[in-house]
Design a protein around this motif. Structure first.
Motif, PDB file in Angstrom:
ATOM      1  N   LYS A  37      39.616  48.184  26.918  1.00  0.00           N
ATOM      2  CA  LYS A  37      39.601  49.139  28.044  1.00  0.00           C
ATOM      3  C   LYS A  37      38.658  48.653  29.142  1.00  0.00           C
ATOM      4  O   LYS A  37      38.969  48.702  30.329  1.00  0.00           O
ATOM      5  CB  LYS A  37      39.137  50.519  27.555  1.00  0.00           C
ATOM      6  CG  LYS A  37      40.270  51.439  27.219  1.00  0.00           C
ATOM      7  CD  LYS A  37      39.738  52.841  27.023  1.00  0.00           C
ATOM      8  CE  LYS A  37      40.915  53.739  26.670  1.00  0.00           C
ATOM      9  NZ  LYS A  37      40.516  54.919  25.994  1.00  0.00           N
ATOM     10  N   ALA A  38      37.484  48.197  28.712  1.00  0.00           N
ATOM     11  CA  ALA A  38      36.474  47.740  29.675  1.00  0.00           C
ATOM     12  C   ALA A  38      36.978  46.503  30.428  1.00  0.00           C
ATOM     13  O   ALA A  38      36.810  46.397  31.645  1.00  0.00           O
ATOM     14  CB  ALA A  38      35.168  47.438  28.951  1.00  0.00           C
ATOM     15  N   LEU A  40      40.109  45.613  30.980  1.00  0.00           N
ATOM     16  CA  LEU A  40      41.204  45.991  31.894  1.00  0.00           C
ATOM     17  C   LEU A  40      40.644  46.687  33.132  1.00  0.00           C
ATOM     18  O   LEU A  40      41.122  46.477  34.245  1.00  0.00           O
ATOM     19  CB  LEU A  40      42.219  46.889  31.175  1.00  0.00           C
ATOM     20  CG  LEU A  40      43.102  46.182  30.148  1.00  0.00           C
ATOM     21  CD1 LEU A  40      43.815  47.181  29.256  1.00  0.00           C
ATOM     22  CD2 LEU A  40      44.124  45.269  30.827  1.00  0.00           C
ATOM     23  N   ARG A  41      39.604  47.515  32.912  1.00  0.00           N
ATOM     24  CA  ARG A  41      39.005  48.230  34.038  1.00  0.00           C
ATOM     25  C   ARG A  41      38.312  47.232  34.975  1.00  0.00           C
ATOM     26  O   ARG A  41      38.476  47.275  36.174  1.00  0.00           O
ATOM     27  CB  ARG A  41      37.992  49.260  33.506  1.00  0.00           C
ATOM     28  CG  ARG A  41      37.872  50.481  34.410  1.00  0.00           C
ATOM     29  CD  ARG A  41      36.888  51.523  33.879  1.00  0.00           C
ATOM     30  NE  ARG A  41      37.009  51.815  32.470  1.00  0.00           N
ATOM     31  CZ  ARG A  41      36.046  51.613  31.571  1.00  0.00           C
ATOM     32  NH1 ARG A  41      34.883  51.114  31.925  1.00  0.00           N
ATOM     33  NH2 ARG A  41      36.229  51.929  30.309  1.00  0.00           N
ATOM     34  N   GLU A  42      37.601  46.292  34.372  1.00  0.00           N
ATOM     35  CA  GLU A  42      36.839  45.331  35.182  1.00  0.00           C
ATOM     36  C   GLU A  42      37.766  44.407  35.982  1.00  0.00           C
ATOM     37  O   GLU A  42      37.531  44.159  37.163  1.00  0.00           O
ATOM     38  CB  GLU A  42      35.943  44.504  34.252  1.00  0.00           C
ATOM     39  CG  GLU A  42      35.067  43.516  34.999  1.00  0.00           C
ATOM     40  CD  GLU A  42      34.249  42.631  34.051  1.00  0.00           C
ATOM     41  OE1 GLU A  42      34.139  42.953  32.849  1.00  0.00           O
ATOM     42  OE2 GLU A  42      33.729  41.602  34.539  1.00  0.00           O
ATOM     43  N   TRP A  43      38.812  43.895  35.354  1.00  0.00           N
ATOM     44  CA  TRP A  43      39.658  42.880  36.001  1.00  0.00           C
ATOM     45  C   TRP A  43      40.883  43.470  36.679  1.00  0.00           C
ATOM     46  O   TRP A  43      41.479  42.832  37.549  1.00  0.00           O
ATOM     47  CB  TRP A  43      40.078  41.815  34.981  1.00  0.00           C
ATOM     48  CG  TRP A  43      38.938  40.946  34.563  1.00  0.00           C
ATOM     49  CD1 TRP A  43      38.011  41.217  33.586  1.00  0.00           C
ATOM     50  CD2 TRP A  43      38.565  39.692  35.127  1.00  0.00           C
ATOM     51  NE1 TRP A  43      37.101  40.204  33.497  1.00  0.00           N
ATOM     52  CE2 TRP A  43      37.411  39.237  34.432  1.00  0.00           C
ATOM     53  CE3 TRP A  43      39.084  38.887  36.140  1.00  0.00           C
ATOM     54  CZ2 TRP A  43      36.784  38.031  34.730  1.00  0.00           C
ATOM     55  CZ3 TRP A  43      38.453  37.674  36.419  1.00  0.00           C
ATOM     56  CH2 TRP A  43      37.318  37.262  35.729  1.00  0.00           C
ATOM     57  N   ASN A  44      41.301  44.625  36.231  1.00  0.00           N
ATOM     58  CA  ASN A  44      42.487  45.304  36.769  1.00  0.00           C
ATOM     59  C   ASN A  44      43.692  44.382  36.895  1.00  0.00           C
ATOM     60  O   ASN A  44      44.362  44.326  37.934  1.00  0.00           O
ATOM     61  CB  ASN A  44      42.152  45.938  38.133  1.00  0.00           C
ATOM     62  CG  ASN A  44      43.206  46.949  38.534  1.00  0.00           C
ATOM     63  OD1 ASN A  44      43.859  47.544  37.657  1.00  0.00           O
ATOM     64  ND2 ASN A  44      43.425  47.126  39.833  1.00  0.00           N
ATOM     65  N   PRO A  60      47.171  46.756  32.557  1.00  0.00           N
ATOM     66  CA  PRO A  60      46.336  47.911  32.923  1.00  0.00           C
ATOM     67  C   PRO A  60      47.109  49.230  32.998  1.00  0.00           C
ATOM     68  O   PRO A  60      46.525  50.294  32.811  1.00  0.00           O
ATOM     69  CB  PRO A  60      45.780  47.550  34.311  1.00  0.00           C
ATOM     70  CG  PRO A  60      46.218  46.183  34.629  1.00  0.00           C
ATOM     71  CD  PRO A  60      47.100  45.664  33.540  1.00  0.00           C
ATOM     72  N   ASP A  61      48.428  49.163  33.235  1.00  0.00           N
ATOM     73  CA  ASP A  61      49.202  50.412  33.376  1.00  0.00           C
ATOM     74  C   ASP A  61      50.056  50.718  32.144  1.00  0.00           C
ATOM     75  O   ASP A  61      51.014  51.480  32.238  1.00  0.00           O
ATOM     76  CB  ASP A  61      50.136  50.318  34.595  1.00  0.00           C
ATOM     77  CG  ASP A  61      49.368  50.021  35.857  1.00  0.00           C
ATOM     78  OD1 ASP A  61      48.220  50.488  35.956  1.00  0.00           O
ATOM     79  OD2 ASP A  61      49.901  49.305  36.726  1.00  0.00           O
ATOM     80  N   GLU A  63      50.033  51.594  27.919  1.00  0.00           N
ATOM     81  CA  GLU A  63      49.174  51.981  26.798  1.00  0.00           C
ATOM     82  C   GLU A  63      49.180  50.929  25.679  1.00  0.00           C
ATOM     83  O   GLU A  63      48.160  50.613  25.097  1.00  0.00           O
ATOM     84  CB  GLU A  63      49.691  53.321  26.267  1.00  0.00           C
ATOM     85  CG  GLU A  63      48.730  54.041  25.382  1.00  0.00           C
ATOM     86  CD  GLU A  63      49.361  55.313  24.848  1.00  0.00           C
ATOM     87  OE1 GLU A  63      48.880  55.784  23.819  1.00  0.00           O
ATOM     88  OE2 GLU A  63      50.344  55.814  25.450  1.00  0.00           O
TER      89      GLU A  63
END
Ligand SMILES: C[S@@+](CC[C@H](N)C(=O)[O-])C[C@H]1O[C@@H](n2cnc3c(N)ncnc32)[C@H](O)[C@@H]1O
Length: 262
Positions: A37-38, A40-44, A60-61, A63
């Motif tokens: 999760k972290a 994906l959030r950081e690199w998007n 990232p989009d 699940e």
């Protein structure tokens, strides 16, 4: 795209991740303790993960990650071993020793069934436009073990090529594959294909072009096969004769190369 490993990656997996990052010229990120999760959030952006026993792509989009799992193909292979019918095998007229060009590999379920049916003397080449998906599936085809030797060998015999199918078809000689097969992404979402969900964010959505079908007709010796929604305009548009099935949302259509083939 970035490449990383699982948190518990063994040494050779770190090398493999580094190799892929170099090949694709994308960042290699040392995983340490970072959660997915972290990351994906950081690199998007999508993350290709080399794990000890599989390779996965997180988006990232989406699940769930994309990874190779031949569960559907294995079920279908078991049915074939029980002499039950498979609509793809029937529509394609697949027989031992045939050569098949799968122009839209995806999770390779149809390629596996083609390879399983064509046997050792057959040949299956599978094309996939998305190089990351192609890599994860190639890894699975070579490494995944079902416990059934003939099934595993069928997976291993498939030759995966990263290419747009028109570009590949243009380079092939006429009549060089018995069957040319297209299974493009559907126009509408069909509930039955939920196992393909993680593929949806990564897949190529190019529509099937007249050029692809023309090239397919030139390259196929026996027939060109199209899988699509039962009411898809593509059948009529490109001259495929659809085979109707009771209560199925999916149909196969064929263009026969030889007179007398039905
Ligand atoms: C519906 S999926 C195929 C599913 C596959 N038959 C299976 O059994 O898993 C379609 C796949 O074709 C790929 N694709 C679409 N257009 C393509 C093209 N022009 N060249 C190569 N691959 C393409 C997509 O990226 C996607 O993975």
């Amino acid at each position: 795209m970035i490449i990383t490993t699982s948190k518990q990656a063994k040494g050779n997996k770190v090398q493999r991740a580094q190799y892929l990052a170099d090949k694709w010229e994308v960042p290699f990120v040392i995983r340490k303790k970072a959660s997915m999760k972290a990351l994906l959030r950081e690199w998007n952006q999508p993350v290709y993960v080399v794990e000890n026993d599989t390779e996965k792509i997180y988006h990232p989009d989406e699940e769930h990650p994309f990874y190779f799992h031949p569960s559907m193909a294995w079920l279908r292979a078991k049915r074939l071993l029980n002499n039950e019918r498979d609509t793809f095998v029937e529509a394609a007229g697949l027989q031992e020793g045939m050569s098949v060009l799968d122009c839209t590999m995806g999770l390779a379920s149809d390629s596996i069934i083609a390879s399983f049916s064509a046997g050792e003397k057959g040949k299956v080449t599978a094309l996939e436009g998305n190089r990351y998906m192609a890599e994860a599936v190639t890894w699975g085809l070579k490494e995944w073990k079902s416990g059934n030797e003939s099934f595993d060998e069928a997976c291993q015999r498939i030759n995966v090529v990263v290419s747009d199918h028109v570009t590949f078809l243009q380079k092939q000689q006429s009549d060089s594959f018995d069957i040319v097969y297209f299974d493009p992404m559907f126009h509408e979402t069909i509930d039955a294909s939920t196992h393909l969900h993680p593929l949806k964010k990564l897949a190529w959505y190019n529509d099937l072009t007249a050029e692809a079908v023309e090239e397919g007709k030139r390259v196929a010796k026996e027939r060109v096969v199209l899988k699509d929604e039962v009411h898809s305009p593509r059948f009529h548009l490109h001259g495929f004769t659809p085979r109707k099935r009771k209560s199925s949302k999916i149909a196969f259509g064929t263009i026969e190369k030889k007179e007398g083939n039905t």
